[in-house]
Design an enzyme around this catalytic site. Sequence first.
Site, PDB file in Angstrom:
ATOM      1  N   ASP A 242       0.280   1.824   8.506  1.00  9.94           N
ATOM      2  CA  ASP A 242      -0.286   1.089   9.644  1.00  9.94           C
ATOM      3  C   ASP A 242       0.583   1.189  10.900  1.00  9.94           C
ATOM      4  OD1 ASP A 242      -2.111   0.416   7.762  1.00  9.94           O
ATOM      5  OD2 ASP A 242      -1.869  -1.750   7.920  1.00  9.94           O
TER       6      ASP A 242
ATOM      7  N   MET B 295      -8.038   3.188   8.795  1.00  7.81           N
ATOM      8  CA  MET B 295      -7.210   2.107   8.252  1.00  7.81           C
ATOM      9  C   MET B 295      -6.280   1.548   9.312  1.00  7.81           C
ATOM     10  SD  MET B 295      -5.910   2.521   4.383  1.00  7.81           S
ATOM     11  CE  MET B 295      -6.961   2.027   3.024  1.00  7.81           C
TER      12      MET B 295
ATOM     13  N   LYS C  71       8.274   0.816   5.382  1.00 13.38           N
ATOM     14  CA  LYS C  71       7.104   1.591   4.962  1.00 13.38           C
ATOM     15  C   LYS C  71       5.811   0.990   5.484  1.00 13.38           C
ATOM     16  CE  LYS C  71       4.486  -0.034   2.501  1.00 13.38           C
ATOM     17  NZ  LYS C  71       3.586  -0.797   1.619  1.00 13.38           N
ATOM     18  N   THR C  72       4.891   1.720   5.907  1.00 11.53           N
ATOM     19  CA  THR C  72       3.469   1.400   6.052  1.00 11.53           C
ATOM     20  C   THR C  72       2.779   2.431   6.944  1.00 11.53           C
ATOM     21  OG1 THR C  72       1.742  -0.130   6.771  1.00 11.53           O
ATOM     22  CG2 THR C  72       3.830  -0.368   7.908  1.00 11.53           C
TER      23      THR C  72
ATOM     24  N   ARG D 102       0.922  -5.516  -4.981  1.00 12.19           N
ATOM     25  CA  ARG D 102       0.950  -6.461  -3.865  1.00 12.19           C
ATOM     26  C   ARG D 102       1.375  -7.875  -4.271  1.00 12.19           C
ATOM     27  NH1 ARG D 102      -0.693  -4.451   0.848  1.00 12.19           N
ATOM     28  NH2 ARG D 102      -2.166  -2.713   0.884  1.00 12.19           N
TER      29      ARG D 102
ATOM     30  N   ARG E 281      -3.442   8.089   2.530  1.00 13.52           N
ATOM     31  CA  ARG E 281      -2.279   7.280   2.141  1.00 13.52           C
ATOM     32  C   ARG E 281      -1.368   7.956   1.121  1.00 13.52           C
ATOM     33  NH1 ARG E 281      -3.490   1.141   0.800  1.00 13.52           N
ATOM     34  NH2 ARG E 281      -4.060   2.085  -1.176  1.00 13.52           N
TER      35      ARG E 281
ATOM     36  N   GLY F 209       0.813  -1.215   0.000  1.00 13.39           N
ATOM     37  CA  GLY F 209       0.000   0.000   0.000  1.00 13.39           C
ATOM     38  C   GLY F 209       0.847   1.267   0.000  1.00 13.39           C
TER      39      GLY F 209
ATOM     40  N   ASP G 286       5.736  -7.841   5.488  1.00 13.49           N
ATOM     41  CA  ASP G 286       5.743  -8.965   4.543  1.00 13.49           C
ATOM     42  C   ASP G 286       6.749  -8.739   3.416  1.00 13.49           C
ATOM     43  OD1 ASP G 286       3.975 -10.585   5.770  1.00 13.49           O
ATOM     44  OD2 ASP G 286       2.228  -9.985   4.583  1.00 13.49           O
TER      45      ASP G 286
HETATM   46  P1  FBP Z   1       0.655  -1.826   3.651  1.00 13.69           P
HETATM   47  O1  FBP Z   1       0.704  -2.653   4.900  1.00 13.69           O
HETATM   48  O2  FBP Z   1       0.991  -2.569   2.434  1.00 13.69           O
HETATM   49  O3  FBP Z   1       1.476  -0.594   3.811  1.00 13.69           O
HETATM   50  O4  FBP Z   1      -0.848  -1.317   3.418  1.00 13.69           O
HETATM   51  C1  FBP Z   1      -1.601  -0.858   4.466  1.00 13.69           C
HETATM   52  C2  FBP Z   1      -3.023  -0.538   4.077  1.00 13.69           C
HETATM   53  O5  FBP Z   1      -3.169   0.826   3.771  1.00 13.69           O
HETATM   54  C3  FBP Z   1      -3.972  -0.961   5.183  1.00 13.69           C
HETATM   55  O6  FBP Z   1      -4.124   0.053   6.136  1.00 13.69           O
HETATM   56  C4  FBP Z   1      -5.223  -1.322   4.429  1.00 13.69           C
HETATM   57  O7  FBP Z   1      -5.938  -2.322   5.089  1.00 13.69           O
HETATM   58  C5  FBP Z   1      -4.689  -1.876   3.154  1.00 13.69           C
HETATM   59  O8  FBP Z   1      -3.457  -1.264   2.936  1.00 13.69           O
HETATM   60  C6  FBP Z   1      -5.601  -1.615   1.987  1.00 13.69           C
HETATM   61  O9  FBP Z   1      -5.096  -2.255   0.880  1.00 13.69           O
HETATM   62  P2  FBP Z   1      -5.502  -2.000  -0.624  1.00 13.69           P
HETATM   63  O10 FBP Z   1      -4.716  -0.822  -1.073  1.00 13.69           O
HETATM   64  O11 FBP Z   1      -5.041  -3.212  -1.312  1.00 13.69           O
HETATM   65  O12 FBP Z   1      -6.958  -1.730  -0.676  1.00 13.69           O
END
Ligand code: FBP
Length: 557
Positions: free
Chosen positions: A211, A256, A208-209, A151, A433, A87, A182
Amino acid sequence: MNPMKSNISALQAVRTAYKPKLPKVLAGNPSKVAVKKGKATRAIADGQEIQRIFQQTYGQQEVSFGQGKAPASFKKPINVALVLSGGQAPGGHNVVAGLFDGLRKLNKKNRLIGYLGGPSGLLENKKIEITDKLLMKYRNTGGFDIIGSGRTKLETHEQFEMVRKNLMEEGITALVVVGGDDSNTNAAVLAEHFKHHNTPIRVIGCPKTIDGDLKNEQIEVSFGFDTATKVYAELAGNVGRDCLSAKKYWHFIKVMGRSASHIALEVALKAHPNICLISEEVAANQSTLDQIIEQVAQVVADRAAKKMNYGVAIIPEGLLEFIPEIKLLISELNDLMAHHPDVDKMETAEEKISFVKQKLSAESKNAFQTLPHSIQVQLLADRDPHGNVQVSKIETEKLLIEAVDQKLKHWKREGKFHGKFSGQGHFFGYEGRCADPSNFDADYCYSLGFTASYLVAAGLTGYLSSVRDLLKPAAQWKAGGVPLTMMMNLERRHGKDKAVIRKALVELKGKPFKAFAALRKKWAGEDDFTSPGPIQFWGPSEVADSVPETLRLERGK
Ligand code: FBP
């Protein structure tokens, strides 16, 4: 500039010129930057097994950059590959800029090749050379659009071999993977694979994230968390103000955070909502869905008794998976759908619902039946690429509004509730994001990318770029690298033990949660909303250069 004639806003035009700050040691002459090695490291748990899996890269020393004589390897021209994984997170473009500028500072002939659309770009050999000109319009901007992200997981031997072939053909010396737990686990496996096959390609990760769950002793925070939570907190603060003005709605805001509740906690610490659920606490207390609903409804009823028929509740995205009975239900549904692929082909939701009800265990059937119809349908809708329920797509905020409404109606009939309840649901996720990075993220990301270039040039592999002492001014930040295997433990994935980087959940004994727990009763009963306001790029340092509350509480004296 006429904003109608350009796709560059006035703010963007000015912000592009921002010069991100660097740790002092990296801001100077590269020939005076020495690589200092610390002690050999061990995995946080399951060391023997992790060592068996990572025979080539296990136990490497932590490194830091300091004043001294630079290694000869710093001068050699190299080609570096870059991939953005998972993400989006604010500041990704500054990681690219830091990496690019660092490489160019080390040697003008160094090249940076960006692989397009995430890890799939490495497999499909889709790439673009990153040049000064290309980078110009992306500096200090949000998003990952310079090369895109994806992803696709790199896990199989065949995939690793494909990546190896493509990178070798391009004459790549090192691959930088920008990703979460991951993706960096996969980076560690790739580093091991290359070393095992005597392939001279190094692999370096960047944390990165949004979250915020890629953190530990060595990594103080993942990039993007600061900006995303500032955006959500601004919105939550605005909603609080709306409550105070209109006095008629309860706003249920899902934020999120796929699994951990760091985002919810940070937003709560900033905006002071009346309710904030923390999934990790729900799991620790083994709370049932009904208990959670009762707890929320009680706050609504208590406020209503004071004529406050309004409020703000923050709900972490991953909540449902932390409620024991729903977790069991989801896991049964995942198995069931895997063994009965025909369910997906059934024409109506009713058919699916009645089929799964016959197959679920008594406990899960009961949990399923207590859910509103709309949520039952969502649970049986599209699966993710691994065949699992897409929990993040479930509208938990709506589920809670509906369930709390039912509970309050019931209490009204019993004469226990005399107020009004009108719920409004929100989901704050994608809104944050790709925001332009805050000063903190702009500087931190640039420093992470710059540090990665020095780790690559030092010939290291299997490391995560690390920038520490983040509560100090950027010039005093410490730059270095942490062996990826050091953050690993074994976890059960798809029925097998797998070596993975441990995800950081909210620590119930940690200072951020304790600070929240000490205040939540007051926030529930009073109107204590704050207005964190929009991200500021200029102005007083306590506003423009502020850091996450969580980080301040965790690392502050
Ligand atoms: P990452 O862990 O890959 O950084 O992504 C986090 C996130 O933004 C989560 O908060 C959310 O659940 C998910 O990605 C949403 O994923 P997508 O972009 O595939 O809808």
